[in-house]
Design a protein around this motif. Structure first.
Motif, PDB file in Angstrom:
ATOM      1  N   LEU A 196     -21.542  -4.826  85.020  1.00 38.32           N
ATOM      2  CA  LEU A 196     -20.566  -4.547  83.968  1.00 38.32           C
ATOM      3  C   LEU A 196     -20.803  -5.436  82.742  1.00 38.32           C
ATOM      4  CD1 LEU A 196     -17.406  -4.184  86.223  1.00 38.32           C
ATOM      5  CD2 LEU A 196     -18.220  -2.423  84.629  1.00 38.32           C
ATOM      6  N   GLU A 197     -21.061  -6.708  82.993  1.00 37.37           N
ATOM      7  CA  GLU A 197     -21.290  -7.641  81.885  1.00 37.37           C
ATOM      8  C   GLU A 197     -22.615  -7.367  81.182  1.00 37.37           C
ATOM      9  OE1 GLU A 197     -19.078  -9.683  80.757  1.00 37.37           O
ATOM     10  OE2 GLU A 197     -17.643  -9.233  82.362  1.00 37.37           O
ATOM     11  N   GLU A 198     -23.649  -7.093  81.949  1.00 38.94           N
ATOM     12  CA  GLU A 198     -24.963  -6.829  81.360  1.00 38.94           C
ATOM     13  C   GLU A 198     -24.969  -5.537  80.549  1.00 38.94           C
ATOM     14  OE1 GLU A 198     -27.810  -8.489  81.205  1.00 38.94           O
ATOM     15  OE2 GLU A 198     -27.185 -10.223  82.386  1.00 38.94           O
ATOM     16  N   ARG A 199     -24.151  -4.581  80.963  1.00 37.98           N
ATOM     17  CA  ARG A 199     -24.098  -3.293  80.258  1.00 37.98           C
ATOM     18  C   ARG A 199     -22.948  -3.228  79.250  1.00 37.98           C
ATOM     19  NH1 ARG A 199     -28.601  -3.151  81.548  1.00 37.98           N
ATOM     20  NH2 ARG A 199     -29.693  -1.599  82.843  1.00 37.98           N
ATOM     21  N   PRO A 238     -26.915 -12.567  92.939  1.00 36.21           N
ATOM     22  CA  PRO A 238     -25.822 -13.055  93.786  1.00 36.21           C
ATOM     23  C   PRO A 238     -26.285 -13.588  95.149  1.00 36.21           C
ATOM     24  CG  PRO A 238     -25.177 -11.019  92.722  1.00 36.21           C
ATOM     25  CD  PRO A 238     -26.645 -11.181  92.473  1.00 36.21           C
ATOM     26  N   ILE A 239     -27.394 -13.062  95.655  1.00 38.96           N
ATOM     27  CA  ILE A 239     -27.925 -13.567  96.924  1.00 38.96           C
ATOM     28  C   ILE A 239     -28.428 -14.998  96.749  1.00 38.96           C
ATOM     29  CG2 ILE A 239     -29.778 -13.305  98.629  1.00 38.96           C
ATOM     30  CD1 ILE A 239     -29.515 -10.283  98.286  1.00 38.96           C
ATOM     31  N   TYR A 286     -24.263 -14.405  84.116  1.00 40.88           N
ATOM     32  CA  TYR A 286     -24.216 -15.279  85.289  1.00 40.88           C
ATOM     33  C   TYR A 286     -23.129 -16.339  85.123  1.00 40.88           C
ATOM     34  CZ  TYR A 286     -25.269 -18.852  88.694  1.00 40.88           C
ATOM     35  OH  TYR A 286     -25.138 -19.771  89.704  1.00 40.88           O
ATOM     36  N   LYS A 287     -23.096 -16.946  83.944  1.00 42.11           N
ATOM     37  CA  LYS A 287     -22.124 -18.007  83.701  1.00 42.11           C
ATOM     38  C   LYS A 287     -20.689 -17.498  83.833  1.00 42.11           C
ATOM     39  CE  LYS A 287     -25.235 -20.599  80.664  1.00 42.11           C
ATOM     40  NZ  LYS A 287     -25.485 -21.073  79.281  1.00 42.11           N
TER      41      LYS A 287
END
Length: 267
Positions: free
Chosen positions: A19-22, A200-201, A234-235
């Motif tokens: 969602l954030e990347e897009r 996330p892994i 990520y942050k």
């Protein structure tokens, strides 16, 4: 659009990163699985598996992580309309499915101190029983979750289950290392939805204190991990809750809630 999720949920992190990347706007609802909020009748009626995340757009409700991410991608493609965002390549999709095949549940539980896992597991079983009495029409579904909880505890005592989980993880990380020897990111020199699935892994391994064991020993993966932690997505999604001292704050807060509710017998 609404997303029901929680920072603890690895699967939720994948969707939030997408969602954030897009740059897709959404309304965020925290549902803490450790305190049993995903067992509340209102959420359980929407998603009887009680798993996170859940993505809702009007009457359209999606539970499957890859389906949610691909739906987000379609929304972003339509919204951009300028060709700035392109549809994921076959290679990206292959990586997405490959990463999703690894289930982090048993690996994660096996690296949590036993006293904490047992306490939380016992608490959650009581939560399920309490919710069952509140919503008798959902009794069958709650019974299924209760059975799953006991089966999970039993499988955690089986060394073969834990060994298979670790072997699968090692194979995945080795394959990622091989790919990263050729490209900056998993599917090329640009950050894609394949990376959204892997990051996330790596964050989970770091939270469990296993970064040196599984990441540092793979030079290209270690470089990649350092690189992706600099991304704003990520942050916002992971670093905000688990970077440095924030990890202890996030975990301690939830642990205190569980202990208090156990003490007061408020399930």
């Amino acid at each position: 659009m609404q997303l029901y999720h929680h920072p603890f949920s690895l699967e939720s992190q994948k969707v939030r990163l997408a969602l954030e990347e897009r740059n897709v706007d959404y309304t965020s609802y925290h549902v803490n699985p450790v305190t049993g909020k995903n067992m509340d009748p209102s959420f359980f009626r929407m998603n009887p598996t009680a798993k996170l995340p859940v993505f809702q757009n009007g009457s359209h409700v999606i539970f499957n992580v890859i389906e949610i991410i691909q739906y987000i991608e379609r929304i972003a493609l339509v919204s951009s309309g300028s060709g700035v965002i392109t549809q994921s390549s076959k290679k990206v999709v292959e990586w997405m499915y490959k990463i999703q095949e690894w289930n982090p549940k048993f690996f994660t539980y096996s690296h949590i101190p036993e006293k904490y896992y047992i306490s939380v597991s016992k608490f959650l079983r009581r939560v399920i029983i309490a919710r069952m009495s509140e919503a008798p029409d959902l009794a069958t579904a709650y019974h299924t979750k209760l059975k799953e909880a006991y089966e999970t505890e039993e499988k955690l005592r089986d060394p073969q289950v834990l060994q298979r989980s670790e072997q699968h993880l090692v194979m995945l990380l080795d394959e990622a290392e091989t790919q990263l020897e050729e490209t900056l990111y998993l599917a090329g020199d640009e950050f894609t939805l394949a990376d959204v699935m892997l990051v996330p892994i790596l964050a989970r391994l770091a939270v469990l204190g296993l970064e040196e064991t599984y990441i540092t020993g793979r030079p290209k993966l270690a470089e990649y991990w350092t690189l992706v932690q600099q991304r704003p997505s990520y942050k916002k999604v992971i670093g905000k809750y688990f970077h440095g001292w924030k990890r202890r704050k996030t975990l301690l807060k939830t642990w205190c809630i569980v202990c208090m509710r156990c003490m007061l017998k408020r399930y």
